[in-house]
Structures are given as C-alpha cells and as structure tokens.
Design an enzyme around this catalytic site. Structure first.
Site, PDB file in Angstrom:
ATOM      1  N   ASN A 142      95.618  -0.244   5.124  1.00 28.07           N
ATOM      2  CA  ASN A 142      94.319   0.304   4.714  1.00 28.07           C
ATOM      3  C   ASN A 142      93.717   1.252   5.754  1.00 28.07           C
ATOM      4  OD1 ASN A 142      93.986  -2.006   6.357  1.00 28.07           O
ATOM      5  ND2 ASN A 142      91.947  -2.417   5.533  1.00 28.07           N
ATOM      6  N   LYS A 165     104.167  -1.987  14.830  1.00 27.74           N
ATOM      7  CA  LYS A 165     104.806  -1.907  13.518  1.00 27.74           C
ATOM      8  C   LYS A 165     103.759  -1.674  12.435  1.00 27.74           C
ATOM      9  CE  LYS A 165     105.912  -4.801  10.311  1.00 27.74           C
ATOM     10  NZ  LYS A 165     105.810  -3.943   9.107  1.00 27.74           N
ATOM     11  N   GLY A 216      96.039  -8.750   8.392  1.00 26.96           N
ATOM     12  CA  GLY A 216      96.626  -8.835   7.059  1.00 26.96           C
ATOM     13  C   GLY A 216      96.125 -10.050   6.316  1.00 26.96           C
ATOM     14  N   GLU A 238      93.534 -11.287  12.467  1.00 24.25           N
ATOM     15  CA  GLU A 238      92.377 -10.883  11.650  1.00 24.25           C
ATOM     16  C   GLU A 238      92.864 -10.905  10.220  1.00 24.25           C
ATOM     17  OE1 GLU A 238      90.447  -9.091   9.135  1.00 24.25           O
ATOM     18  OE2 GLU A 238      90.913  -7.229  10.190  1.00 24.25           O
ATOM     19  N   CYS A 272      88.637  -4.842   4.941  1.00 28.65           N
ATOM     20  CA  CYS A 272      88.561  -6.292   5.101  1.00 28.65           C
ATOM     21  C   CYS A 272      87.126  -6.782   5.092  1.00 28.65           C
ATOM     22  CB  CYS A 272      89.277  -6.719   6.381  1.00 28.65           C
ATOM     23  SG  CYS A 272      88.613  -6.000   7.891  1.00 28.65           S
TER      24      CYS A 272
END
Length: 467
Positions: A142, A165, A216, A238, A272
C-alpha cells in the site's frame, strides 16, 4: 517486452515474475524471483558490510543525508513507477517519495544517548547502545517506499545493515529506490530482494537476521513471529487496524465532511490507520450518510497517471475480490449501499467508493479490516454504546473523536483502546512520534527515537571511580 525498469537494475536474471498495472489489470514489467541461495549470499554480504557501517556514526549521518538528497533527485522516476505498479494518484506518489526522503533526513540526525547510572556505588556505570546486525524489513504494497523507509532509515542510522523485501505486487519502485540509494551508501549496507513466497518466510527465519520488522496482516504477522523465533531474532510487527471514528452530537458535519471522507478513502482505503468504521449519533446519522455518499458519488476515480484522478484502483486482483465479497456479504446481511457497493465496469481493479448504512454490527465489514474503499456508518444512541463498539474488535491501531467541545472529545478519546487517538482529524503522524498498536495490531514501536532504539541493544560498562 521492451527493456524494463527491472532489466536496467542490478539483480539475478534466472527467474522472473510479472508485475501488473492495477489500472489496466495487465502485466507491464517483470521483477527477479530470487531464490534461497541468492538470499543466503545477500545476508552473508550484509553481515560483512555491517562491521564497517556500524563503526563510523559520522559517516552514517553523512551517507543518510546524501541518501535523502538522492531520493529527491530521483523523485520523478520513483513517483511515476510507484503509481504504475501501485495505482495511487501521481500526486500521492510524489508525496510518498517526499516522505521517504524526510525519514532518511530525520534519522540521519538522530543518535542514541549514553546514560550514566548513579546508584551510590563507587563505580561509574554507563549504558551505551550497540546495533543488532542485519535487519530484515518486509513491506506491504500500500505504501511501498514510505513504509520501507520507516523501517530501513532507523535501522541504518542505528548502525545495522538491511535486507529489504517489498511485496511481489509492488517490487519495481523499491528496486529503483535501492538502485538510487546504492549510489551513496556503501556496498551491501542496504539490499533489495524481490520474489514470491516463500522468500519472505525464508528471510524472516534466516539465522543471519537479528531483527525482523514487518508490516502486514495479523495472520502473516503471526507466521513471521514464529519464523523469527527459530533464531530468537527481535520482531517489530505492525499488523493493520480497524480504526473507528466517533462523531459526537455537537459535531459540525459540513465542516468535517471532507476531512472525514479522505480519512477513510485516501489511497483507495488501503491505509492501515484509515477510518474503517464510523459511529454517529442516531439523530445525525442520515445527514452524515448523505454528506459522505455525495462525495463518494462525485469523486474522480481513474488511473493514477491521469492528473484529474483523486481515487485510483485497488492494488491487486485478490484485494478486489475480497472487497467485493465482503461488501456483497454485508448487503446480503441487510446493509444498504448509499453509494457504490459494486466493482466498476472498466479494465483494472476499480471498486466504486462505497458508503454502507443499516449494517449489522456483527458483519465482517465492521469486525474485520476491509482495507478498501468501503465505509460502514453505524448509528449509536449512547456514548457508551459508541465506545464499546469502537473497542469491540481485536484491533487497536488508531481511533479518532470528532466534535466541537475539544475537552469532551479528548475525554472520549482517552477511552479508546488503541495506540494513537486523534481529535477532529485522523491518520496524521509526525516523524518524531511513536507509532504502535495494541491487541492484534502489533508488537513493538516504530517512529521517532523509539524506532531508533528498537534497532539497538543496551551495552553496560562498569569501571571503578578514579581516586
């Protein structure tokens, strides 16, 4: 296929995977699908580079400042590639690049402080700080660049090296960012690896990694924590949120409607800490629904590269399917769509901005994290009912309270079970503040000095006092 961004960047060539433009649903590029032996070599080089990087804090500061300048210098290329693979409007992509540079500059000037312990003994005791070693940073799709910088900037400033990554849905802008930073950082201090699973699981469980920082889903976060436990690596997680906003009965709807709408729908709701549930006094419910529905029906939706676009597509096909399913289930449960409620009939991953009313409180669109352009508006008859509803899920990332009486609003905010509460705005963060969730929304702290110290361990030195 023409020569691509990925082709021009360093990286293994053997195995590759397609990258999709969410505005069209078509592949437009490829990225390396890196394998276990390549990952082993990257982490080994990161460990060797760590010894020199940690030894010179002055050089680190200089390099990170130069890194910020380099990111700004590559802003046009980074922003356009970010929009192409992520889908967000170009103006938001430029803002993300700017925040990436700002994080590098902020942490470049942040240094841990040695602390002396005075406990009455004839000993001089000092707490000093040491870096952990190679850090694995695993980033979602995102905000690929911004969230990457939120992880690697404090880790690098603390003297660690980083293996980064990105999501396989958004690998290209991160690879380009890595190429830009490689022009100013020492070799192997920051390395970008790309690939499909199980690359992330292998990185999290690798014995050469000393800290895994991940953003994620809750389910994947638990898997990351289990993988990191094998080598007792530190974890910072998170894990998303289901942020509630509570409107008080003295709220000025006309004054806050725009801010409220964008607090829920920015980046197509793929934030988020976006507002994902809205609790409204019953007597104001119809007016709030009308104000938000009017904005949802008229906002300019389209490809991010179109300068008129305010709201882009969802990032990927699985997310579009999930949003469609969760919305259709809510409608089947009795909810009504005051706006939207369906995917748009056009190429790409577009879902109409949706305002739901008459939503059963147990519906998945209320209890879960929809992560898309869908907002349920829930009436309440007592403030206790609203607070109980806001606190009634397993998430606890953020929340907000909106009203004219700021003292009263703050008193309600104190009752929210979350890491950050806002009054009359939402999801605005300073680089200098801590960011953390409670319950299922996370483990550890990011942001500000707390983000720095999360990448360090204390080292205590005792010596006798001089006569």
């Amino acid at each position: 296929m023409a020569t691509s961004e990925a082709d021009r960047l360093p990286g293994p060539r053997a195995v590759r995977f397609a990258v999709i433009d969410p505005a069209t649903g078509e592949a437009f590029d490829e990225a390396p699908d890196q394998q276990q032996d390549e990952l082993d070599a990257v982490i080994d080089r990161a460990h060797r580079a760590w010894h020199g990087w940690r030894a010179d804090p002055v050089a680190r500061t200089t390099a990170l400042r130069e890194a910020a300048d380099a990111v700004e210098g590559a802003g046009d290329d980074l922003a356009r590639l970010l929009t192409r693979e992520q889908g967000k409007p170009l103006a938001e992509a430029y803002a993300e690049v700017a925040r990436t540079a700002a994080r590098l500059r902020y942490f470049a000037d942040l240094a841990p402080r040695t602390r002396r312990i005075a406990d009455g003994r004839p000993v001089r005791s000092e707490i000093r700080w040491r870096p952990l070693g190679p850090v694995a940073a695993i980033v979602p799709w995102n905000f690929p660049l911004q969230l990457a910088a939120a992880k690697f900037a404090p880790a690098l400033a603390a003297g660690n090296t980083v293996v980064l990554k990105p999501s396989p849905f958004t690998p290209l802008a991160t690879r380009l960012l890595g190429s830009v930073l490689a022009t100013v950082l020492p070799e192997d201090v920051l390395t970008v690896v790309t690939g499909r699973e199980p690359l992330g699981a292998r990185l999290a469980s690798h014995p050469g990694i000393r800290h895994v920082t991940f953003t994620g889903s809750v389910a994947t976060g638990r898997a990351v924590a289990e993988a990191a436990a094998a080598s007792l690596a530190r974890v910072t997680l998170e894990l998303g949120g289901n942020d509630a906003a509570i409107l008080l009965d003295d709220v000025d709807i006309d004054r806050i409607a725009d801010r409220l709408f964008w607090a829920a729908f920015r980046n197509c709701g793929q934030v988020c800490m976006a507002v994902k549930r809205l609790y409204v006094p019953a007597r104001l419910h119809a007016d709030v629904v009308e104000a938000l529905a009017q904005r949802a029906k008229t906002v300019a939706v389209g490809p991010g590269l179109n300068p008129e676009t305010r709201l882009g597509p969802l990032n990927n096909a699985p997310q579009l399917t999930r949003i469609e399913q969760i919305t259709q289930q809510a409608l089947a449960d009795g909810a009504r769509a005051a706006a939207g409620g369906h995917r748009q009939d056009r190429p790409g991953y577009f879902f109409a901005p949706t305002i739901l009313t008459d939503v059963p409180p147990g519906s998945a669109v209320v209890t879960g994290e929809q992560f898309g352009p869908v907002l349920p508006v829930l009436p309440y008859r007592s403030l206790d009912e609203a607070v109980d509803g806001a606190n009634g899920t397993g998430f606890g990332l953020g929340g907000s309270v909106w009203g004219t009486d700021l003292d009263r609003a703050e008193a309600v905010a104190e009752r929210l079970e979350c890491g950050t509460a806002w009054i009359n705005h939402h999801a605005e963060l300073s680089l200098a503040q801590p960011f953390a969730g409670v319950k299922d929304s996370g483990v550890g702290v990011a942001g500000g000095p707390w983000g720095m110290y999360g990448n360090l361990r204390p080292f205590v030195v005792h010596r006798p006092q001089e006569a």
